[in-house]
Design a protein around this motif. Structure first.
Motif, PDB file in Angstrom:
ATOM      1  N   SER A  25      51.420  31.002  48.541  1.00 62.98           N
ATOM      2  CA  SER A  25      51.035  30.403  47.266  1.00 62.98           C
ATOM      3  C   SER A  25      49.636  30.805  46.841  1.00 62.98           C
ATOM      4  CB  SER A  25      51.102  28.865  47.370  1.00 62.98           C
ATOM      5  OG  SER A  25      50.225  28.394  48.379  1.00 62.98           O
ATOM      6  N   ASP A  26      48.976  31.705  47.594  1.00 59.63           N
ATOM      7  CA  ASP A  26      47.600  32.061  47.276  1.00 59.63           C
ATOM      8  C   ASP A  26      47.554  33.220  46.290  1.00 59.63           C
ATOM      9  OD1 ASP A  26      48.681  33.598  49.467  1.00 59.63           O
ATOM     10  OD2 ASP A  26      46.741  34.579  49.604  1.00 59.63           O
ATOM     11  N   LEU A  27      46.443  33.311  45.574  1.00 61.55           N
ATOM     12  CA  LEU A  27      46.173  34.439  44.690  1.00 61.55           C
ATOM     13  C   LEU A  27      45.284  35.425  45.439  1.00 61.55           C
ATOM     14  CD1 LEU A  27      45.375  32.574  41.347  1.00 61.55           C
ATOM     15  CD2 LEU A  27      47.488  33.751  41.952  1.00 61.55           C
ATOM     16  N   GLY A  28      45.648  36.696  45.432  1.00 60.02           N
ATOM     17  CA  GLY A  28      44.879  37.675  46.181  1.00 60.02           C
ATOM     18  C   GLY A  28      44.641  38.950  45.399  1.00 60.02           C
ATOM     19  N   THR A  29      43.612  39.676  45.808  1.00 59.67           N
ATOM     20  CA  THR A  29      43.250  40.930  45.170  1.00 59.67           C
ATOM     21  C   THR A  29      42.801  41.917  46.239  1.00 59.67           C
ATOM     22  OG1 THR A  29      42.468  39.736  43.222  1.00 59.67           O
ATOM     23  CG2 THR A  29      41.792  42.027  43.424  1.00 59.67           C
ATOM     24  N   ILE A  30      43.208  43.165  46.109  1.00 58.98           N
ATOM     25  CA  ILE A  30      42.721  44.234  46.977  1.00 58.98           C
ATOM     26  C   ILE A  30      42.039  45.270  46.095  1.00 58.98           C
ATOM     27  CG2 ILE A  30      43.352  46.116  48.536  1.00 58.98           C
ATOM     28  CD1 ILE A  30      45.601  44.437  49.599  1.00 58.98           C
ATOM     29  N   ILE A  31      40.783  45.539  46.367  1.00 59.55           N
ATOM     30  CA  ILE A  31      40.000  46.519  45.619  1.00 59.55           C
ATOM     31  C   ILE A  31      39.841  47.739  46.501  1.00 59.55           C
ATOM     32  CG2 ILE A  31      37.830  46.952  44.411  1.00 59.55           C
ATOM     33  CD1 ILE A  31      37.531  43.935  44.113  1.00 59.55           C
ATOM     34  N   GLY A  32      40.432  48.860  46.098  1.00 61.16           N
ATOM     35  CA  GLY A  32      40.432  50.066  46.898  1.00 61.16           C
ATOM     36  C   GLY A  32      39.167  50.893  46.744  1.00 61.16           C
ATOM     37  N   SER A  33      39.139  52.001  47.464  1.00 55.39           N
ATOM     38  CA  SER A  33      37.945  52.841  47.499  1.00 55.39           C
ATOM     39  C   SER A  33      37.644  53.476  46.147  1.00 55.39           C
ATOM     40  CB  SER A  33      38.109  53.938  48.560  1.00 55.39           C
ATOM     41  OG  SER A  33      39.266  54.726  48.297  1.00 55.39           O
ATOM     42  N   ASN A  34      38.672  53.831  45.370  1.00 55.54           N
ATOM     43  CA  ASN A  34      38.420  54.434  44.048  1.00 55.54           C
ATOM     44  C   ASN A  34      37.693  53.465  43.126  1.00 55.54           C
ATOM     45  OD1 ASN A  34      39.593  56.867  44.734  1.00 55.54           O
ATOM     46  ND2 ASN A  34      41.615  56.302  43.948  1.00 55.54           N
ATOM     47  N   ALA A  35      38.120  52.203  43.134  1.00 53.48           N
ATOM     48  CA  ALA A  35      37.457  51.210  42.296  1.00 53.48           C
ATOM     49  C   ALA A  35      36.043  50.922  42.787  1.00 53.48           C
ATOM     50  CB  ALA A  35      38.281  49.920  42.262  1.00 53.48           C
ATOM     51  N   ILE A  36      35.867  50.847  44.094  1.00 48.68           N
ATOM     52  CA  ILE A  36      34.546  50.547  44.649  1.00 48.68           C
ATOM     53  C   ILE A  36      33.553  51.639  44.287  1.00 48.68           C
ATOM     54  CG2 ILE A  36      33.255  50.373  46.817  1.00 48.68           C
ATOM     55  CD1 ILE A  36      35.639  48.864  47.975  1.00 48.68           C
ATOM     56  N   ARG A  37      33.992  52.902  44.330  1.00 53.32           N
ATOM     57  CA  ARG A  37      33.085  53.996  44.002  1.00 53.32           C
ATOM     58  C   ARG A  37      32.934  54.191  42.490  1.00 53.32           C
ATOM     59  NH1 ARG A  37      34.955  54.590  48.768  1.00 53.32           N
ATOM     60  NH2 ARG A  37      34.055  55.863  50.413  1.00 53.32           N
ATOM     61  N   GLY A  38      33.908  53.752  41.728  1.00 55.59           N
ATOM     62  CA  GLY A  38      33.875  54.016  40.298  1.00 55.59           C
ATOM     63  C   GLY A  38      33.285  52.909  39.460  1.00 55.59           C
ATOM     64  N   LEU A  39      33.400  51.657  39.913  1.00 53.46           N
ATOM     65  CA  LEU A  39      32.887  50.547  39.109  1.00 53.46           C
ATOM     66  C   LEU A  39      31.365  50.502  39.183  1.00 53.46           C
ATOM     67  CD1 LEU A  39      35.424  47.728  40.080  1.00 53.46           C
ATOM     68  CD2 LEU A  39      35.260  48.913  37.892  1.00 53.46           C
ATOM     69  N   PRO A  40      30.681  50.310  38.065  1.00 54.76           N
ATOM     70  CA  PRO A  40      29.214  50.213  38.092  1.00 54.76           C
ATOM     71  C   PRO A  40      28.790  48.909  38.762  1.00 54.76           C
ATOM     72  CG  PRO A  40      30.047  49.714  35.898  1.00 54.76           C
ATOM     73  CD  PRO A  40      31.235  50.174  36.696  1.00 54.76           C
ATOM     74  N   LEU A  41      27.878  49.013  39.717  1.00 53.47           N
ATOM     75  CA  LEU A  41      27.419  47.849  40.458  1.00 53.47           C
ATOM     76  C   LEU A  41      25.906  47.939  40.574  1.00 53.47           C
ATOM     77  CD1 LEU A  41      28.684  45.357  41.820  1.00 53.47           C
ATOM     78  CD2 LEU A  41      28.561  46.591  43.982  1.00 53.47           C
ATOM     79  N   VAL A  42      25.222  47.433  39.563  1.00 52.71           N
ATOM     80  CA  VAL A  42      23.770  47.540  39.511  1.00 52.71           C
ATOM     81  C   VAL A  42      23.118  46.784  40.657  1.00 52.71           C
ATOM     82  CG1 VAL A  42      21.728  47.075  38.096  1.00 52.71           C
ATOM     83  CG2 VAL A  42      23.854  47.822  37.017  1.00 52.71           C
ATOM     84  N   SER A  43      23.715  45.685  41.086  1.00 51.77           N
ATOM     85  CA  SER A  43      23.115  44.868  42.130  1.00 51.77           C
ATOM     86  C   SER A  43      23.140  45.547  43.492  1.00 51.77           C
ATOM     87  CB  SER A  43      23.856  43.538  42.235  1.00 51.77           C
ATOM     88  OG  SER A  43      25.174  43.733  42.718  1.00 51.77           O
ATOM     89  N   ARG A  44      23.996  46.544  43.697  1.00 54.48           N
ATOM     90  CA  ARG A  44      24.191  47.178  45.000  1.00 54.48           C
ATOM     91  C   ARG A  44      24.680  46.164  46.029  1.00 54.48           C
ATOM     92  NH1 ARG A  44      25.215  51.821  45.031  1.00 54.48           N
ATOM     93  NH2 ARG A  44      24.270  52.270  47.041  1.00 54.48           N
ATOM     94  N   ASN A  45      25.294  45.109  45.589  1.00 54.40           N
ATOM     95  CA  ASN A  45      25.760  44.037  46.450  1.00 54.40           C
ATOM     96  C   ASN A  45      27.280  43.976  46.357  1.00 54.40           C
ATOM     97  OD1 ASN A  45      26.348  41.721  47.812  1.00 54.40           O
ATOM     98  ND2 ASN A  45      25.083  40.368  46.584  1.00 54.40           N
ATOM     99  N   ASN A  46      27.971  44.376  47.418  1.00 51.68           N
ATOM    100  CA  ASN A  46      29.432  44.422  47.364  1.00 51.68           C
ATOM    101  C   ASN A  46      30.051  43.041  47.185  1.00 51.68           C
ATOM    102  OD1 ASN A  46      30.722  43.437  50.189  1.00 51.68           O
ATOM    103  ND2 ASN A  46      28.727  44.358  50.570  1.00 51.68           N
ATOM    104  N   LEU A  47      29.297  41.978  47.473  1.00 49.90           N
ATOM    105  CA  LEU A  47      29.847  40.637  47.313  1.00 49.90           C
ATOM    106  C   LEU A  47      30.153  40.309  45.861  1.00 49.90           C
ATOM    107  CD1 LEU A  47      27.575  38.689  49.817  1.00 49.90           C
ATOM    108  CD2 LEU A  47      29.813  39.698  50.229  1.00 49.90           C
ATOM    109  N   ASP A  48      29.555  41.055  44.929  1.00 44.95           N
ATOM    110  CA  ASP A  48      29.842  40.824  43.519  1.00 44.95           C
ATOM    111  C   ASP A  48      31.270  41.199  43.154  1.00 44.95           C
ATOM    112  OD1 ASP A  48      27.458  39.714  42.828  1.00 44.95           O
ATOM    113  OD2 ASP A  48      26.530  41.569  42.169  1.00 44.95           O
ATOM    114  N   PHE A  49      31.971  41.951  44.000  1.00 45.91           N
ATOM    115  CA  PHE A  49      33.369  42.277  43.724  1.00 45.91           C
ATOM    116  C   PHE A  49      34.247  41.028  43.755  1.00 45.91           C
ATOM    117  CE2 PHE A  49      32.312  46.687  45.340  1.00 45.91           C
ATOM    118  CZ  PHE A  49      32.413  47.275  44.103  1.00 45.91           C
ATOM    119  N   ALA A  50      33.752  39.948  44.354  1.00 53.10           N
ATOM    120  CA  ALA A  50      34.518  38.702  44.369  1.00 53.10           C
ATOM    121  C   ALA A  50      34.762  38.183  42.956  1.00 53.10           C
ATOM    122  CB  ALA A  50      33.791  37.647  45.195  1.00 53.10           C
TER     123      ALA A  50
END
Length: 287
Positions: A25-50
């Protein structure tokens, strides 16, 4: 001449696997390597992917290596942080991560929330699992340099008209490499990243207060809060046989942050403190 041919049509209806996983019954998400390398992340903090998961929000925080308060379906700071499937949550704080790593070394992010199954205990909010990168049969390496200068940033509305914008520079070189030691059996991965950036904090100290205390006007200048962080990682993966896999990982970071206590408008340069943080970690896993 082209004659009109006959038209044949076949409609086949087959039963497939259900779209919904009725056992969970849970909601889940998997973020792969393409998204991690392609999405802009100014904070340099991977926890923001949450924040990419539905019903998740956060409170802003200028310090990139400290997770902001995370809200999940009405629960504040109820997060179970994991690193490669092992617990990465501070036991003495609710919803605070134990170790921080460079965003560059994350291969995949797995997150689950809202109605977690029994296998994910210790939280009613969300489970955040960061999977670190490993070596492979091919050599992969990268080196990069990110930067920002004061002129790139907008002027803070809290500054007086007579004051110049404080320094807001950033220098961020990093590099990593993964390679095989024994093909199909033993792989290694290593990386290093250094981040130095200014995080100035404007003050609203009234000049009349300084005059009463006999202090010069320079005490009202912005606190030159800055951070100097170093991240390192080393990981070895051994495919023992078809049924067993072992990996060993060492990672750590250091943080030197002068004027870290400047959080009040009544604080000045002579009355703050310096934060020095050292956090090494060693992990082993046998699957």
């Amino acid at each position: 001449e082209l004659a009109v041919a006959s038209i044949e049509q076949t409609i086949a209806i087959e039963r497939g696997a259900p779209v919904l996983e009725i056992a969970r019954s849970d909601l889940g998400t998997i973020i792969g390597s393409n998204a991690i390398r392609g999405l802009p992340l100014v904070s340099r903090n991977n926890l923001d992917f949450a924040l990419l998961q539905p019903s998740v929000s956060r409170h802003a925080n200028s310090q990139f290596f400290v997770p902001s308060k995370v809200n999940t379906s009405g629960f504040t700071n109820r997060v179970s942080y994991q690193l490669d499937g092992s617990s990465n949550t501070e036991s003495d704080r609710s919803g605070a991560r134990l170790m921080t790593i460079s965003n560059t070394w994350v291969e995949e992010v797995q997150q689950s929330g809202s109605g977690l199954p029994a296998e994910f205990g210790n939280t009613v909010g969300t489970v955040y699992n960061a999977i670190t990168r490993s070596g492979s049969n091919n050599l992969h390496a990268e080196i990069a340099y990110l930067m920002r200068r004061t002129a790139f940033s907008s002027r803070s509305p809290l500054l007086r008209d007579s004051e110049d914008s404080p320094n807001a520079n950033m220098n961020n070189p990093y590099g990593d490499a993964g390679l095989p030691i024994i093909r199909d059996r033993l792989f290694v991965f290593a990386g290093y990243e250094w981040v130095k950036r200014d995080l100035p904090e404007p003050l609203t100290l009234d000049p009349s207060v300084l005059s009463t205390l006999g202090l010069s006007a320079s005490y009202a200048h912005p606190i030159p809060h800055a951070q100097s962080n170093r991240f390192i990682i080393g990981r070895a993966d051994w495919q023992w046989n078809d049924r067993n896999r072992v990996f060993l990982r060492f990672n750590g970071y250091t943080n030197d942050s002068p004027y870290s206590g400047a959080t009040s408008s009544l604080q000045v340069l002579t009355q703050t403190y310096t934060l020095q943080d050292r956090a090494p970690a060693l992990a082993a896993q046998w699957i």
